[in-house]
Design a protein around this motif. Structure first.
Motif, PDB file in Angstrom:
ATOM      1  N   GLY A  29       0.922  -1.203   0.211  1.00 40.99           N
ATOM      2  CA  GLY A  29      -0.121   0.050  -0.242  1.00 40.99           C
ATOM      3  C   GLY A  29       0.580   1.351  -0.050  1.00 40.99           C
ATOM      4  N   THR A  30       2.433   1.617   0.437  1.00 40.43           N
ATOM      5  CA  THR A  30       3.188   2.545  -0.033  1.00 40.43           C
ATOM      6  C   THR A  30       3.959   2.139  -1.402  1.00 40.43           C
ATOM      7  OG1 THR A  30       2.740   2.723   2.564  1.00 40.43           O
ATOM      8  CG2 THR A  30       4.928   3.735   0.941  1.00 40.43           C
ATOM      9  N   ASP A  31       3.942   3.812  -1.950  1.00 42.05           N
ATOM     10  CA  ASP A  31       4.862   3.623  -2.799  1.00 42.05           C
ATOM     11  C   ASP A  31       6.281   3.527  -2.599  1.00 42.05           C
ATOM     12  OD1 ASP A  31       2.654   2.957  -5.344  1.00 42.05           O
ATOM     13  OD2 ASP A  31       2.283   5.588  -5.082  1.00 42.05           O
ATOM     14  N   ILE A  80       2.825 -10.718   0.864  1.00 40.07           N
ATOM     15  CA  ILE A  80       4.015  -9.582   0.176  1.00 40.07           C
ATOM     16  C   ILE A  80       3.033  -9.398  -0.509  1.00 40.07           C
ATOM     17  CG2 ILE A  80       5.036  -7.997  -0.436  1.00 40.07           C
ATOM     18  CD1 ILE A  80       7.266  -9.337   1.572  1.00 40.07           C
ATOM     19  N   ASP A  81       2.171  -7.898  -0.082  1.00 37.01           N
ATOM     20  CA  ASP A  81       1.309  -7.500  -1.642  1.00 37.01           C
ATOM     21  C   ASP A  81       2.579  -5.787  -2.424  1.00 37.01           C
ATOM     22  OD1 ASP A  81      -0.759  -6.386  -2.675  1.00 37.01           O
ATOM     23  OD2 ASP A  81      -0.930  -4.486  -1.780  1.00 37.01           O
ATOM     24  N   PHE A  82       2.512  -6.905  -3.501  1.00 43.69           N
ATOM     25  CA  PHE A  82       3.536  -5.857  -4.397  1.00 43.69           C
ATOM     26  C   PHE A  82       2.566  -5.925  -5.183  1.00 43.69           C
ATOM     27  CE2 PHE A  82       7.565  -5.731  -7.552  1.00 43.69           C
ATOM     28  CZ  PHE A  82       7.927  -4.504  -6.843  1.00 43.69           C
ATOM     29  N   ASP A  83       2.643  -4.165  -6.142  1.00 41.85           N
ATOM     30  CA  ASP A  83       1.606  -3.998  -7.262  1.00 41.85           C
ATOM     31  C   ASP A  83       0.595  -4.359  -7.041  1.00 41.85           C
ATOM     32  OD1 ASP A  83       3.869  -1.820  -8.314  1.00 41.85           O
ATOM     33  OD2 ASP A  83       4.835  -3.503  -9.184  1.00 41.85           O
ATOM     34  N   ASN A  84       0.132  -4.455  -6.349  1.00 40.04           N
ATOM     35  CA  ASN A  84      -1.259  -5.136  -6.578  1.00 40.04           C
ATOM     36  C   ASN A  84      -1.832  -6.731  -6.260  1.00 40.04           C
ATOM     37  OD1 ASN A  84      -2.190  -2.849  -4.974  1.00 40.04           O
ATOM     38  ND2 ASN A  84      -2.390  -1.852  -7.240  1.00 40.04           N
ATOM     39  N   LYS A  85      -0.838  -6.904  -6.064  1.00 38.77           N
ATOM     40  CA  LYS A  85      -0.741  -8.735  -5.961  1.00 38.77           C
ATOM     41  C   LYS A  85      -0.502  -8.953  -5.712  1.00 38.77           C
ATOM     42  CE  LYS A  85       0.313  -8.844 -10.997  1.00 38.77           C
ATOM     43  NZ  LYS A  85       1.113  -8.900 -12.311  1.00 38.77           N
ATOM     44  N   ASP A 102      13.105 -12.237  -2.773  1.00 34.61           N
ATOM     45  CA  ASP A 102      13.564 -12.755  -3.835  1.00 34.61           C
ATOM     46  C   ASP A 102      11.203 -13.461  -3.746  1.00 34.61           C
ATOM     47  OD1 ASP A 102      15.425 -13.367  -5.446  1.00 34.61           O
ATOM     48  OD2 ASP A 102      15.848 -15.105  -3.571  1.00 34.61           O
ATOM     49  N   LEU A 103      10.080 -12.717  -4.287  1.00 34.61           N
ATOM     50  CA  LEU A 103       8.941 -13.289  -4.408  1.00 34.61           C
ATOM     51  C   LEU A 103       8.569 -14.119  -5.501  1.00 34.61           C
ATOM     52  CD1 LEU A 103       8.283  -8.894  -3.901  1.00 34.61           C
ATOM     53  CD2 LEU A 103       8.599 -11.397  -2.262  1.00 34.61           C
ATOM     54  N   TYR A 104       7.608 -15.113  -4.649  1.00 31.85           N
ATOM     55  CA  TYR A 104       6.934 -15.937  -6.413  1.00 31.85           C
ATOM     56  C   TYR A 104       5.411 -15.816  -6.229  1.00 31.85           C
ATOM     57  CZ  TYR A 104       5.885 -19.553  -2.502  1.00 31.85           C
ATOM     58  OH  TYR A 104       6.146 -20.540  -1.888  1.00 31.85           O
ATOM     59  N   ARG A 105       4.625 -15.605  -6.817  1.00 29.88           N
ATOM     60  CA  ARG A 105       2.957 -16.280  -6.958  1.00 29.88           C
ATOM     61  C   ARG A 105       2.630 -17.371  -7.701  1.00 29.88           C
ATOM     62  NH1 ARG A 105      -0.479 -12.724  -9.506  1.00 29.88           N
ATOM     63  NH2 ARG A 105      -0.110 -11.936 -11.433  1.00 29.88           N
ATOM     64  N   TYR A 106       1.985 -17.918  -7.422  1.00 30.10           N
ATOM     65  CA  TYR A 106       1.382 -18.627  -8.814  1.00 30.10           C
ATOM     66  C   TYR A 106       0.345 -18.523  -9.657  1.00 30.10           C
ATOM     67  CZ  TYR A 106       4.083 -22.232  -6.266  1.00 30.10           C
ATOM     68  OH  TYR A 106       4.777 -23.288  -4.869  1.00 30.10           O
ATOM     69  N   THR A 107      -0.117 -18.377 -10.655  1.00 27.68           N
ATOM     70  CA  THR A 107      -1.471 -17.987 -11.068  1.00 27.68           C
ATOM     71  C   THR A 107      -2.139 -18.970 -12.115  1.00 27.68           C
ATOM     72  OG1 THR A 107      -0.002 -17.295 -13.420  1.00 27.68           O
ATOM     73  CG2 THR A 107      -0.137 -15.851 -11.291  1.00 27.68           C
ATOM     74  N   ASP A 108      -2.729 -18.902 -12.893  1.00 23.07           N
ATOM     75  CA  ASP A 108      -4.249 -19.757 -13.152  1.00 23.07           C
ATOM     76  C   ASP A 108      -3.842 -19.720 -14.558  1.00 23.07           C
ATOM     77  OD1 ASP A 108      -5.457 -17.200 -13.462  1.00 23.07           O
ATOM     78  OD2 ASP A 108      -7.412 -18.478 -12.397  1.00 23.07           O
ATOM     79  N   TYR A 109      -2.766 -19.107 -15.406  1.00 22.46           N
ATOM     80  CA  TYR A 109      -2.773 -19.389 -16.766  1.00 22.46           C
ATOM     81  C   TYR A 109      -1.916 -19.507 -17.224  1.00 22.46           C
ATOM     82  CZ  TYR A 109       0.001 -15.125 -15.510  1.00 22.46           C
ATOM     83  OH  TYR A 109       0.521 -14.045 -15.292  1.00 22.46           O
TER      84      TYR A 109
END
Length: 109
Positions: A29-31, A80-85, A102-109
């Motif tokens: 939430g902070t730039d 962590i919320d990074f760029d609204n994800k 080092d950040l990761y996330r799973y997507t469904d595409y």
């Protein structure tokens, strides 16, 4: 001026400078001004320095950010919320007053 002062000056005025390498991103939430590197994340995975469970399509990124933007050192599996994800912290190292996240996330595409 000693080495640490010179290094701090370079980090703030070159590396994290938005007219040089730094970019504005939104962290919780902070730039903030930071540097992102997708290639670094992929190289760590390929070399085995970073291991993440298999799942849906995985997106990963390494973020270099000044410690002053975080009140605590992020730990593995923290969200962590990074760029609204929402991202998951895989690893966090501290170097010269900065965090290398080092950040990761799973997507469904």
């Amino acid at each position: 001026m000693n080495f640490k002062d010179i290094l701090e000056n370079d980090i703030q005025n070159v590396f994290l400078n938005s007219e040089e390498f730094g970019e504005t991103h939104n962290l919780n939430g902070t730039d903030v001004i930071c540097v992102t590197d997708e290639d670094s994340f992929q190289e760590k995975e390929i070399s085995g320095k970073l291991t993440i469970e298999s799942g849906f399509y995985k997106e990963g990124i390494t973020v270099f950010i000044d410690k002053k933007y975080l009140k605590y050192k992020p730990e593995g599996n923290m969200r962590i919320d990074f760029d609204n994800k929402e991202w998951i912290v895989a690893n966090c190292k501290e170097n010269f007053g900065m965090y290398e996240l080092d950040l990761y996330r799973y997507t469904d595409y």
